[in-house]
Write a protein that holds these residues in place. Structure first.
Motif, PDB file in Angstrom:
ATOM      1  N   LYS A 217       0.846  -1.208   0.000  1.00  0.00           N
ATOM      2  CA  LYS A 217       0.000   0.000   0.000  1.00  0.00           C
ATOM      3  C   LYS A 217       0.875   1.250   0.000  1.00  0.00           C
TER       4      LYS A 217
ATOM      5  N   ASP B 150      -3.059   5.167  -0.657  1.00  0.00           N
ATOM      6  CA  ASP B 150      -4.063   4.293  -0.057  1.00  0.00           C
ATOM      7  C   ASP B 150      -4.388   4.701   1.370  1.00  0.00           C
TER       8      ASP B 150
ATOM      9  N   LYS C 107      -6.849   7.537  -2.922  1.00  0.00           N
ATOM     10  CA  LYS C 107      -7.588   6.731  -3.875  1.00  0.00           C
ATOM     11  C   LYS C 107      -8.993   6.461  -3.333  1.00  0.00           C
TER      12      LYS C 107
ATOM     13  N   GLY D 264      -9.614   4.907   0.054  1.00  0.00           N
ATOM     14  CA  GLY D 264      -8.456   5.255   0.867  1.00  0.00           C
ATOM     15  C   GLY D 264      -8.863   5.754   2.242  1.00  0.00           C
TER      16      GLY D 264
END
Length: 249
Positions: A59, A125, A151, A154
């Protein structure tokens, strides 16, 4: 200097003097994290629940105003691809030192989080943002930028000061200020900070901080309160901080 430059210089001095939030983690802490034994803090005393993170392997994680070599080494040991942004050069020096010692790659940026963040849309993320917006006058733009660079799906993890610490004197037993605490607008408040070498700090309401996350588009999923960890308010179990977990839908 503008107030952010004053804060960067102040924190650099604190780090040189052994500031608690500027002491990097040990090699053993990194080894323990790689073996699944770890904790990190958004607020003074309560570790962030591991379930707030999910798996970090692979991530992209941003430590926002999170320099000092305390959290990013743990996330790197857990397999995250890490970036840290801070305005204190001493805090970033700690990040460089730990990364070199442990042998992991990390993107390290010196930048002012009160300005637009230097990242494309949907870059991360997870954003880890410990208590640091006390050094910024306006917090809502920060949450909007966090929303932009996360994102979909996220997560923003944030530590927040609820303002109580700004009301009281050093003994924490007498109210001496009104809220909001803004030394750029109140000369007496600025003089108080300067006398204690506290940089330029600001109080922010729950409406600004949690409301600001919601206005930015986040969905709040979890929160908890925390104390100062020591002192009169702590002894009376007065919660002076909040930690929040919010998700970009």
């Amino acid at each position: 200097m503008n107030y952010q430059d004053i804060n960067a210089a102040t924190i650099d001095r604190w780090v040189q003097d052994g500031w608690e939030w500027g002491r990097p983690v040990s090699h053993q802490c990194c080894l323990d994290a790689a073996n699944g034994k770890w904790d990190v803090l958004l607020t003074p005393t309560k570790p962030v629940p591991h379930e707030w993170f999910g798996s970090l392997k692979g991530k992209r994680v941003l430590g926002l105003a999170s320099g000092g070599g305390q959290q990013m080494p743990i996330f790197a040991a857990l397999g995250a691809v890490c970036t840290v942004l801070d305005y204190s050069e001493k805090q970033l020096e700690s990040e460089r030192m730990v990364a070199a010692r442990e042998g992991y790659d990390i993107e390290i940026l010196r930048a002012d989080m009160s300005k637009p963040l230097p990242f494309p849309d949907e870059s991360f993320d997870l954003i880890f943002h410990p208590v640091s917006n006390v050094y910024v006058e306006e917090v809502k733009p920060i949450f909007r930028e966090c929303y932009r660079i996360l994102k979909p799906g996220g997560v923003l993890l944030a530590g927040l000061d609820n303002g109580i610490n700004f009301l009281v004197d050093e003994s924490e037993q007498r109210i001496i200020n009104t809220l909001p605490f803004n030394p750029l607008k109140n000369p007496d408040q600025r003089a108080l900070l300067e006398a204690n070498d506290d940089g330029i700090e600001f109080s922010h309401s729950v409406e600004e901080q949690i409301g600001g996350q919601l206005e930015a588009g986040f969905r709040l999923t979890h929160l908890y309160g925390d104390t100062n960890g020591s002192g009169y308010l702590h002894e009376h179990n007065v919660e002076t901080f909040l930690a929040t977990r919010a998700v970009k839908p």
